[in-house]
Design a protein around this motif. Structure first.
Motif, mmCIF file in Angstrom:
data_model
loop_
_atom_site.group_PDB
_atom_site.id
_atom_site.type_symbol
_atom_site.label_atom_id
_atom_site.label_comp_id
_atom_site.label_asym_id
_atom_site.label_seq_id
_atom_site.Cartn_x
_atom_site.Cartn_y
_atom_site.Cartn_z
ATOM 1 N N ALA A 642 0.235 -3.992 52.126
ATOM 2 C CA ALA A 642 1.071 -5.159 51.834
ATOM 3 C C ALA A 642 1.711 -5.736 53.091
ATOM 4 C CB ALA A 642 2.146 -4.785 50.819
ATOM 5 N N ASP A 643 1.994 -4.876 54.071
ATOM 6 C CA ASP A 643 2.672 -5.343 55.275
ATOM 7 C C ASP A 643 1.826 -6.301 56.098
ATOM 8 O OD1 ASP A 643 1.081 -2.944 55.606
ATOM 9 O OD2 ASP A 643 1.703 -2.954 57.704
ATOM 10 N N LEU A 644 0.501 -6.238 55.947
ATOM 11 C CA LEU A 644 -0.381 -7.063 56.766
ATOM 12 C C LEU A 644 -0.501 -8.495 56.279
ATOM 13 C CD1 LEU A 644 -3.412 -4.702 57.525
ATOM 14 C CD2 LEU A 644 -1.683 -5.514 59.137
ATOM 15 N N PHE A 645 -0.208 -8.737 55.014
ATOM 16 C CA PHE A 645 -0.599 -10.010 54.412
ATOM 17 C C PHE A 645 0.584 -10.880 53.983
ATOM 18 C CE2 PHE A 645 -4.192 -7.099 53.949
ATOM 19 C CZ PHE A 645 -5.160 -7.835 54.614
ATOM 20 N N ASN A 646 1.696 -10.746 54.687
ATOM 21 C CA ASN A 646 2.766 -11.739 54.618
ATOM 22 C C ASN A 646 2.501 -12.729 55.748
ATOM 23 O OD1 ASN A 646 3.982 -10.495 52.470
ATOM 24 N ND2 ASN A 646 5.541 -9.465 53.671
ATOM 25 N N PHE A 647 1.874 -13.847 55.399
ATOM 26 C CA PHE A 647 1.388 -14.784 56.411
ATOM 27 C C PHE A 647 2.426 -15.876 56.647
ATOM 28 C CE2 PHE A 647 -3.512 -14.069 56.356
ATOM 29 C CZ PHE A 647 -3.290 -12.758 56.759
ATOM 30 N N ASP A 648 3.258 -15.642 57.658
ATOM 31 C CA ASP A 648 4.362 -16.550 57.980
ATOM 32 C C ASP A 648 3.895 -17.945 58.346
ATOM 33 O OD1 ASP A 648 5.905 -14.300 57.679
ATOM 34 O OD2 ASP A 648 6.171 -13.953 59.824
ATOM 35 N N PHE A 649 2.747 -18.034 59.003
ATOM 36 C CA PHE A 649 2.348 -19.278 59.644
ATOM 37 C C PHE A 649 1.360 -20.102 58.815
ATOM 38 C CE2 PHE A 649 2.821 -16.433 63.603
ATOM 39 C CZ PHE A 649 4.198 -16.551 63.560
ATOM 40 N N VAL A 650 1.013 -19.643 57.614
ATOM 41 C CA VAL A 650 0.037 -20.336 56.771
ATOM 42 C C VAL A 650 0.776 -21.116 55.694
ATOM 43 C CG1 VAL A 650 -1.896 -20.046 55.168
ATOM 44 C CG2 VAL A 650 -1.734 -18.620 57.220
ATOM 45 N N THR A 651 0.448 -22.400 55.554
ATOM 46 C CA THR A 651 1.081 -23.232 54.528
ATOM 47 C C THR A 651 0.054 -23.903 53.620
ATOM 48 O OG1 THR A 651 1.128 -25.119 56.050
ATOM 49 C CG2 THR A 651 3.082 -23.709 55.985
ATOM 50 N N VAL A 652 -1.219 -23.818 53.957
ATOM 51 C CA VAL A 652 -2.276 -24.491 53.197
ATOM 52 C C VAL A 652 -2.881 -23.504 52.208
ATOM 53 C CG1 VAL A 652 -4.460 -25.738 53.346
ATOM 54 C CG2 VAL A 652 -2.738 -25.994 55.158
ATOM 55 N N SER A 653 -2.848 -23.820 50.918
ATOM 56 C CA SER A 653 -3.300 -22.883 49.890
ATOM 57 C C SER A 653 -4.786 -22.568 50.017
ATOM 58 C CB SER A 653 -2.982 -23.426 48.495
ATOM 59 O OG SER A 653 -3.600 -24.677 48.284
ATOM 60 N N ALA A 654 -5.620 -23.567 50.320
ATOM 61 C CA ALA A 654 -7.055 -23.318 50.460
ATOM 62 C C ALA A 654 -7.323 -22.348 51.611
ATOM 63 C CB ALA A 654 -7.798 -24.634 50.681
ATOM 64 N N MET A 655 -6.575 -22.469 52.686
ATOM 65 C CA MET A 655 -6.711 -21.555 53.814
ATOM 66 C C MET A 655 -6.286 -20.150 53.405
ATOM 67 S SD MET A 655 -4.828 -21.873 57.528
ATOM 68 C CE MET A 655 -4.840 -20.533 58.722
ATOM 69 N N ALA A 656 -5.197 -20.041 52.657
ATOM 70 C CA ALA A 656 -4.724 -18.727 52.209
ATOM 71 C C ALA A 656 -5.766 -18.035 51.342
ATOM 72 C CB ALA A 656 -3.405 -18.882 51.449
ATOM 73 N N ARG A 657 -6.376 -18.768 50.437
ATOM 74 C CA ARG A 657 -7.404 -18.170 49.570
ATOM 75 C C ARG A 657 -8.635 -17.761 50.377
ATOM 76 N NH1 ARG A 657 -5.581 -22.400 46.192
ATOM 77 N NH2 ARG A 657 -7.319 -23.737 46.851
ATOM 78 N N ASP A 658 -8.989 -18.565 51.370
ATOM 79 C CA ASP A 658 -10.134 -18.232 52.217
ATOM 80 C C ASP A 658 -9.866 -16.953 53.000
ATOM 81 O OD1 ASP A 658 -12.775 -19.224 53.442
ATOM 82 O OD2 ASP A 658 -11.529 -18.933 55.229
ATOM 83 N N LEU A 659 -8.664 -16.813 53.532
ATOM 84 C CA LEU A 659 -8.296 -15.613 54.279
ATOM 85 C C LEU A 659 -8.299 -14.385 53.373
ATOM 86 C CD1 LEU A 659 -5.347 -17.090 56.373
ATOM 87 C CD2 LEU A 659 -7.584 -16.418 57.258
ATOM 88 N N GLN A 660 -7.774 -14.532 52.162
ATOM 89 C CA GLN A 660 -7.749 -13.419 51.221
ATOM 90 C C GLN A 660 -9.167 -12.936 50.912
ATOM 91 O OE1 GLN A 660 -6.834 -14.340 47.129
ATOM 92 N NE2 GLN A 660 -5.552 -12.518 46.913
ATOM 93 N N ALA A 661 -10.064 -13.880 50.639
ATOM 94 C CA ALA A 661 -11.448 -13.517 50.309
ATOM 95 C C ALA A 661 -12.139 -12.861 51.498
ATOM 96 C CB ALA A 661 -12.210 -14.757 49.856
ATOM 97 N N PHE A 662 -11.901 -13.386 52.721
ATOM 98 C CA PHE A 662 -12.556 -12.818 53.894
ATOM 99 C C PHE A 662 -12.106 -11.383 54.139
ATOM 100 C CE2 PHE A 662 -12.088 -11.713 58.381
ATOM 101 C CZ PHE A 662 -13.416 -11.633 58.746
ATOM 102 N N TYR A 663 -10.800 -11.158 54.162
ATOM 103 C CA TYR A 663 -10.317 -9.816 54.488
ATOM 104 C C TYR A 663 -10.676 -8.797 53.406
ATOM 105 C CZ TYR A 663 -7.919 -11.466 58.639
ATOM 106 O OH TYR A 663 -7.654 -11.974 59.884
ATOM 107 N N LEU A 664 -10.726 -9.230 52.165
ATOM 108 C CA LEU A 664 -11.165 -8.316 51.116
ATOM 109 C C LEU A 664 -12.627 -7.915 51.332
ATOM 110 C CD1 LEU A 664 -10.436 -6.868 48.440
ATOM 111 C CD2 LEU A 664 -11.387 -8.860 47.257
#
Length: 728
Positions: A642-664
């Protein structure tokens, strides 16, 4: 992947007869020294050089990676150098000379092949770093320890706020870090750098008292200048202070009511110009919105995107804090007025006698009358004012009035009372009367007096005052950088250049177009005192990139969904031990690197802390499978970081979902890791390159380490490269 000239590549790939030599360029202040394990000359490179054969043992260039999630990749290098007693200077005197600043001098390692023409095929840069330490092993040998240029990222970033910088700042903000921003950010707490003092009464005070009154700590108030304090609802003027008292000179200022105050009541300095807040430690494009205690304020706000006062390069906002008098206020005229009327007695216009008069205009075309309203500290900026004029316009006189709006047409003949209105302006704005021709008769002004003045308030700004006081939480929405600087590559390059002093031309990435196409943005706020290395790691991780230094350049490497192989490692490339055993070693990635559940939080509210600071969440659980892999959970158990995925600098939802899918996808399974030794024909490989490993069914992998051991022609020792390849 490095690229080399054709002739150099041909030598690198030769199976027999190649003659590699290594050169360590040391550009010390006392003179550049070229080191190798043998003496040779290159007459047409760098103005002509001759190496010194001081290298006893080259050691290994070792890339140190503490886990796959470490984003700032570091490599180090150690070598042994002999002390040549016949040289002047020799290595010992060079290292001991403070002028050489060895920790900040970039040491460069080059590879070349004898037989090449250095004018057309010069030595190729393989590694750059700095000497971090040296050890005298014995009377003849020093060991030099070097680290690549990432050591320069250990510099802390940010300005720590203190009362030496801002003597009147809010003590609660002392020690905090001034904001550094990039992109477009929301709700960033600002720091009160002019906030006034706070203390408490240690004596009772009646409603009529003036004079010395003791306080718990008067050192926070101005010691000689006039200032105001607020006690309860009353504003009080003071003319000085000491460590133990304030000197009260006037009560009931700013239309407040004098009242009795008891011991232990709070005394708050009331600055006439309001409070000044530091928004950013640099210029910004625009300060968009200001909030006080969570409430949007639009009145009494003056924004300085590029600062004001002595701090002209820092974004600030000034909040007028009242009081605001919403009722019309009558002001008496001052004892003087200015005009260019020449007939009669001009002072008749304000003498209070409506039967005396002054002529206008008797010469020329324009006359003006300026009435100076009475001034006091609270009557500073006019919001709206009305002036009543008793005047006579005889037949044949046609006039126009500029600067003010008359209540009726000024060309109507006869004696009349007219109201002239002006919005904004200053207390000394004149009323201009202009007649059509000089031949027309004169008009007469009998009396001019202020009628109403609406909403005088503390300057600067206009409108109602912001409801701000000591202890208020002021936040800002800021457009910190131009739109094209919102893309991650631009943010990181700008940050590295501005705060790390890194040349922009030495920043390399090939993902700029991809970030644009994918709509990636970073909205960065740096408000903690951390190192460049820590901040760059966070930025890179939040745009699925690696950040590293290699051969004198900084690289931002995008991590694709699927790796593309740039080279196949065949069995023939693998180095064998002398006993003919293979150098291939196979293992799996660690279990603690598995991540099969990701709850990714993003869109940070900077005024809050903890998980509650994030406005949005990309969930990961058995019903939200974009962030949850059931098969991996069955195989390894539920693994979450959980500590890794508090993304302070991301504000775009599509980008957040893309990052989630990639790291998974990247971390849901344990991966095969191959360690293998090869030769210089693979010297172009770098960290992050895609390769196929033939002996494992062309396993697609990512190069995680490239450890180079330079060989020696003097000692007849082969060069070798150790690769660590992780299945993608």
């Amino acid at each position: 992947m490095k690229t080399f000239p054709a002739n150099f590549t041909a030598e690198k790939d030769r199976k027999t007869g190649a003659a590699p030599v290594w050169i360590l360029k040391c550009p010390f202040t006392t003179g550049t020294v070229y080191l190798s394990d043998m003496v040779f000359s290159l007459s047409s490179w760098n103005g002509g050089i001759t190496t010194k054969s001081w290298v006893k043992e080259w050691g290994v260039i070792d890339e140190d990676i503490s886990g796959d999630l470490s984003l700032t990749k570091v490599s180090d290098f150690s070598l042994e150098v002999i002390i040549d007693p016949h040289a002047s200077p020799h290595i010992e005197t060079i290292l001991d000379d403070p002028a050489n600043s060895i920790e900040t001098t970039d040491i460069e390692l080059y590879l070349w092949f004898r037989g090449l023409d250095p004018s057309t095929d010069p030595p190729q840069l393989m590694w750059v770093g700095n000497i971090t330490d040296y050890t005298k092993l014995n009377e003849l040998v020093y060991r030099l320890d070097l680290v690549d240029q990432s050591m320069k990222l250990n510099k802390y970033v940010g300005t720590l706020l203190n009362q030496d910088l801002f003597p009147r700042m809010d003590p609660a903000d002392v020690g905090k870090t001034a904001n550094i921003m990039m992109g477009e950010v929301k709700g960033v707490p600002c720091h009160a750098i002019i906030a006034g003092g706070v203390s408490t009464l240690t004596q009772d005070m009646s409603a009529t008292f003036t004079g010395t009154r003791t306080v718990a700590d008067g050192s926070r108030f101005p010691d000689t200048d006039t200032f105001w304090v607020k006690i309860g609802d009353e504003i009080i003027r003071c003319s000085g202070a000491s460590a133990t008292y304030i000197y009260v000179t006037a009560r009931g200022e700013y239309n407040t009511t004098p009242a009795a105050h008891g011991m232990d009541e709070t005394v708050i300095e009331y600055t006439p110009s309001g409070f000044t807040y530091l928004v950013a430690d640099h210029q910004v494009i625009d300060i968009e919105n200001i909030y006080v205690d969570g409430e949007l304020v639009t009145e009494g706000v003056t924004k300085y995107p590029s600062g004001h006062g002595a701090w002209t390069t820092k974004a600030q906002v000034l909040l007028a804090h009242g009081p605001y008098n919403p009722n019309p206020e009558y002001l008496s005229p001052a004892s003087t007025e200015s005009n260019n009327m020449t007939a009669g007695n001009p002072s008749y216009a304000i003498d209070g006698d409506e039967h005396t008069r002054a002529a206008f205009p008797v010469a020329g075309y324009t006359a003006w009358l300026q009435i100076n309203f009475s001034a006091s500290p609270r009557k500073d900026t006019v919001i709206k004012q009305e002036v009543e004029v008793l005047l006579e316009v005889p037949s044949g006189l046609t006039i126009t009035v500029t600067g003010w709006t008359p209540s009726s047409v000024a060309n109507t003949s006869g004696v009349k009372r007219m109201t002239f209105t002006k919005t904004g302006g200053a207390r000394t704005d004149p009323i201009n009367f202009t007649k059509a021709t000089s031949a027309q008769p004169a008009g007469y002004i009998y009396e001019v007096k202020p009628k109403k003045v609406y909403a005088y308030k503390i300057s600067p700004g206009a409108g109602t005052a912001a409801k701000v006081s000591v202890g208020s939480v002021v936040t800002a929405d800021v457009l910190a950088t131009a739109t094209n600087l919102h893309y991650p590559d631009m943010v990181i390059r700008n940050f590295l250049s501005t705060y790390g002093g890194w040349p922009a031309d030495n920043f390399v990435t090939d993902v700029a177009a991809l970030f644009v196409a994918k709509g990636y943005r970073l909205s960065v706020v740096i408000n903690e005192y951390r190192t460049l290395k820590q901040w760059l790691s966070r930025m890179a991780f939040q745009c699925r990139c690696y950040f590293r230094f290699a051969h004198g350049k900084a690289y931002l490497l995008y991590r694709p969904d699927a790796i593309t192989s740039g080279k196949t490692i065949t069995d023939a490339m693998v180095r064998m031990e002398e006993n003919y055993k293979t150098t291939v070693r196979l293992e799996r990635s660690r279990l603690d690197e598995v991540i099969n559940k990701i709850n990714l939080r993003f869109c940070r509210d900077w005024a809050k802390s903890g998980n509650a600071a994030y406005r949005y969440l990309c969930r990961g659980d058995s019903t939200h499978t974009d962030g949850y892999d059931a098969a991996s959970v069955t195989r390894y158990g539920e693994k979450e970081r959980a500590d890794l995925f508090n993304f302070d600098f991301v504000t775009v939802s599509a980008m957040a979902r893309d990052l989630q899918a990639f790291y998974l996808a990247r971390y849901k399974d344990r991966k095969r890791i191959v360690t293998v030794e090869v030769f210089l024909d693979n010297g172009e490989l770098e960290f992050g390159d895609g390769v196929a490993f033939a002996s494992m069914g062309d396993m697609a992998g990512e190069v995680q380490k490239v450890n180079i051991t330079p060989g020696s022609g003097r000692d007849m020792r082969n060069d070798k490269i150790q690769l660590v390849i992780k299945e993608y």
